[in-house]
Design an enzyme around this catalytic site. Structure first.
Site, PDB file in Angstrom:
ATOM      1  N   ILE A  74       0.874  -1.169   0.000  1.00 23.25           N
ATOM      2  CA  ILE A  74       0.000   0.000   0.000  1.00 23.25           C
ATOM      3  C   ILE A  74       0.910   1.218   0.000  1.00 23.25           C
ATOM      4  CG2 ILE A  74      -0.264   0.002   2.504  1.00 23.25           C
ATOM      5  CD1 ILE A  74      -3.122   1.182   2.034  1.00 23.25           C
ATOM      6  N   VAL A  76       0.602   5.655  -0.422  1.00 26.19           N
ATOM      7  CA  VAL A  76      -0.048   6.935  -0.696  1.00 26.19           C
ATOM      8  C   VAL A  76       1.077   7.940  -0.874  1.00 26.19           C
ATOM      9  CG1 VAL A  76      -1.515   8.758   0.255  1.00 26.19           C
ATOM     10  CG2 VAL A  76      -2.138   6.363   0.599  1.00 26.19           C
ATOM     11  N   GLU A 108       2.694  -8.144   6.711  1.00 29.70           N
ATOM     12  CA  GLU A 108       3.969  -8.110   7.420  1.00 29.70           C
ATOM     13  C   GLU A 108       4.662  -6.808   7.060  1.00 29.70           C
ATOM     14  OE1 GLU A 108       6.659 -10.622   4.309  1.00 29.70           O
ATOM     15  OE2 GLU A 108       5.333 -11.721   5.654  1.00 29.70           O
ATOM     16  N   ASN A 113       9.645   0.141  10.625  1.00 32.17           N
ATOM     17  CA  ASN A 113       8.648   0.996   9.964  1.00 32.17           C
ATOM     18  C   ASN A 113       7.541   1.370  10.952  1.00 32.17           C
ATOM     19  OD1 ASN A 113       6.935   2.328   8.239  1.00 32.17           O
ATOM     20  ND2 ASN A 113       7.048   0.778   6.629  1.00 32.17           N
ATOM     21  N   TYR A 120      -1.466   0.968  10.714  1.00 34.78           N
ATOM     22  CA  TYR A 120      -2.236  -0.276  10.762  1.00 34.78           C
ATOM     23  C   TYR A 120      -2.909  -0.466  12.128  1.00 34.78           C
ATOM     24  CZ  TYR A 120       0.080  -1.466   6.395  1.00 34.78           C
ATOM     25  OH  TYR A 120       0.540  -1.467   5.102  1.00 34.78           O
TER      26      TYR A 120
END
Length: 151
Positions: A74, A76, A108, A113, A120
């Site tokens: 993902i 953005v 994962e 990060n 999440y």
């Protein structure tokens, strides 16, 4: 953001160049051939986020087995983060699988990060475990965090 939350849609084969251009701004390890394969593969879902006629983000998920699906990527655009667009994009992407019977999403990420982990966690993912030394990092290894969320 100007109040526009963008539009989402499923990627088409002609979108690969825009996706690759967006990928070049981040280190996702995706190649042109992988992007094309994800778009063409019926076992993956590539959802795009379009804002002001510009590709602003994408989410790739798949590996739907029994009642679980995996979020693979993902992204953005950096200048559009922290406006709720990532959550909208992820919800649209996973909604596709929920309609097909998925009950849980797995993912994962690198233990370093923190921004992603916070993102999440904010939307309901919980830590399920770790994979020691899973990622290469320069001349060493980095652990992966395993997370999941019910759909």
């Amino acid at each position: 953001m100007s109040g526009d939350s963008g539009q989402t849609r499923v990627a088409e084969s002609s979108d690969w160049t825009d996706i690759v251009a967006l990928i070049s701004m981040a280190d996702l390890g995706l190649t042109i051939s992988k992007v094309k394969k994800f778009i063409e593969d019926d076992l993956t879902n590539v959802t795009l986020l379009i804002l002001n006629d510009r590709l602003t983000g994408f989410a790739i998920s798949g590996a739907f087995i029994r009642d679980e699906v995996t979020l693979m990527h993902i992204l953005v655009a950096a200048d559009q983060r922290r406006h709720g667009l990532g959550e909208k994009l992820l919800n649209e992407n996973l909604g596709f699988w929920k309609k097909k019977g998925a009950e849980r999403c797995l993912l994962e990420l690198r233990i370093s990060n923190r921004e992603a982990k916070n993102f999440y966690s904010k939307i309901g993912f919980v830590v399920d475990g770790f994979r020691p030394g899973y990622y290469s990092k320069n001349d060493s290894r980095e652990d992966a965090i395993l997370m999941s969320v019910p759909l």
